[in-house]
Scaffold this motif. Structure first.
Motif, PDB file in Angstrom:
ATOM      1  N   ASN A 124       0.781  -1.142   0.076  1.00 64.97           N
ATOM      2  CA  ASN A 124       0.163   0.142   0.004  1.00 64.97           C
ATOM      3  C   ASN A 124       0.844   1.297   0.245  1.00 64.97           C
ATOM      4  O   ASN A 124       0.463   2.333   0.412  1.00 64.97           O
ATOM      5  CB  ASN A 124      -1.224  -0.079   1.148  1.00 64.97           C
ATOM      6  N   GLY A 125       1.904   1.203  -0.815  1.00 67.15           N
ATOM      7  CA  GLY A 125       2.914   2.230  -0.744  1.00 67.15           C
ATOM      8  C   GLY A 125       3.800   2.546   0.478  1.00 67.15           C
ATOM      9  O   GLY A 125       4.451   3.574   0.491  1.00 67.15           O
ATOM     10  N   GLN A 126       3.624   1.653   1.348  1.00 66.83           N
ATOM     11  CA  GLN A 126       4.112   1.973   2.714  1.00 66.83           C
ATOM     12  C   GLN A 126       5.508   0.784   2.606  1.00 66.83           C
ATOM     13  O   GLN A 126       5.754  -0.234   2.434  1.00 66.83           O
ATOM     14  CB  GLN A 126       3.239   1.870   3.921  1.00 66.83           C
ATOM     15  N   LYS A 127       6.465   1.510   3.303  1.00 69.82           N
ATOM     16  CA  LYS A 127       7.729   0.466   3.518  1.00 69.82           C
ATOM     17  C   LYS A 127       7.379  -0.637   4.656  1.00 69.82           C
ATOM     18  O   LYS A 127       6.866  -0.254   5.759  1.00 69.82           O
ATOM     19  CB  LYS A 127       8.996   1.391   4.202  1.00 69.82           C
ATOM     20  N   VAL A 128       7.666  -1.762   4.049  1.00 76.51           N
ATOM     21  CA  VAL A 128       7.438  -2.825   4.814  1.00 76.51           C
ATOM     22  C   VAL A 128       8.760  -3.645   5.474  1.00 76.51           C
ATOM     23  O   VAL A 128       8.985  -4.154   6.304  1.00 76.51           O
ATOM     24  CB  VAL A 128       6.732  -4.024   4.205  1.00 76.51           C
ATOM     25  N   GLY A 129       9.909  -3.867   4.454  1.00 76.11           N
ATOM     26  CA  GLY A 129      11.047  -4.691   4.697  1.00 76.11           C
ATOM     27  C   GLY A 129      11.811  -4.563   3.644  1.00 76.11           C
ATOM     28  O   GLY A 129      11.747  -3.876   2.613  1.00 76.11           O
TER      29      GLY A 129
END
Length: 321
Positions: A124-129
């Motif tokens: 969703n456009g967010q940094k995860v890993g």
């Protein structure tokens, strides 16, 4: 490798991510298949903490001795993490010859690793890993291989988001708080059995008119009841905390099974080498309460031993080195 083989491997990776019970196991197996797919040597996956300012090691495969024997080298910042969190890495990339600060200047136990690739994971456009892959050979992955890694990254992001959503809201088939039920099964049930055994002893002493031992048994049982009451109170308080955590549907769901302030305090003393009795004396609580906290910590960190729990907590930056 032709397209059919690539898609076969992708399907296998997606299958592992979908069917594994724990996120750690899913990431570990998908990482292993990715390394195998590209004929590399090793790799690891970092996941971003909720504050998007730090990361922790979530999975690894075939680590060289220089890292597996020194887990502290996998904590803290490095070239890739800085580039990723500063928005300088947006897709799978080849990294120049061992810029990886994890292995820089280490003379032994590196398995002669040279090549380094980094793949960001977003949802969703967010940094995860971040996925890191290493090889002994000096090489660069071609565009097709990098594209495959971007696809794998998307599959991993979906699995992480699904697992964390389940952790936040609970599985409907397992109630609203599966973790609390797990703790009850692992911690409370044994306490109930101890109480039952004490009451059976009381019955035996009463039948023999051994009032001295019967009185001791009564006192012991009352103490167990008070301890059980306290442990249930801790569980109910933690459950209430989880119920109040509200996360918008459109946002990425970070893990809700966080360690409480008390659990972090206990873990810090475990790291110092304190025994359960010493921790209890230091915190002015009973040793049984400390055992409860330790069991909860092991469950939340998916650790098998106290030492492993400390290692995981250090790697994730939950407690200091």
């Amino acid at each position: 490798m032709d397209d059919k083989e690539y898609f076969s491997h992708l399907y296998e990776i997606a299958s592992h991510l979908n069917k594994e019970f724990s996120l750690h196991s899913a990431l570990r197996k998908s990482l292993e298949k990715t390394v195998e797919l590209l004929n590399l040597e090793t790799g690891w996956i970092w996941l971003v903490q909720g504050d998007v300012r730090s990361v922790y090691l979530a999975a690894s495969y075939n680590l060289p001795p220089a890292l597996s024997n020194h887990p502290e080298r996998l904590s803290g910042w490095c070239f890739c993490i800085k580039k990723y969190l500063s928005n300088d890495i947006e897709k799978a990339s080849n990294i120049s010859e061992i810029l990886c600060t994890r292995l820089k200047d280490i003379k032994s136990g590196t398995m002669d690793l040279k090549f380094h690739a980094t793949i960001p994971i977003t949802a969703n456009g967010q940094k995860v890993g971040l996925l890191n892959l290493l090889s002994k050979e000096t090489q660069r992955l071609d565009e097709k291989q990098l594209s495959i890694l971007n696809t794998i990254s998307e599959l991993i992001a979906i699995a992480i988001q699904r697992t964390r959503t389940q952790a936040s809201y609970g599985r409907e088939s397992q109630g609203n708080d599966h973790h609390i039920h797990e703790v009850i099964g692992r911690v409370i049930s044994p306490r109930v059995k101890e109480l039952q055994a004490g009451l059976n002893n009381l019955k035996s002493f009463a039948e023999k008119k051994d009032f001295s031992n019967a009185l001791k048994s009564i006192k012991g049982s009352l103490s167990q009841v008070e301890e059980l009451k306290h442990q249930l109170s801790l569980i109910l308080d933690e459950s209430a905390d989880h119920q109040t955590e509200k996360v918008a549907e459109k946002d990425f769901h970070y893990p809700s099974l966080h360690l409480t302030a008390r659990e972090l305090e206990v873990l810090g003393l475990v790291k110092k080498g304190y025994t359960n009795r010493q921790i209890a004396e230091n915190l002015f609580v009973s040793e049984r309460t400390i055992k409860f906290h330790i069991s909860s910590i092991l469950s939340k960190l998916f650790a098998n031993t106290r030492t492993e729990a400390v290692d995981i907590a250090v790697q994730r930056g939950l407690i200091g080195l």
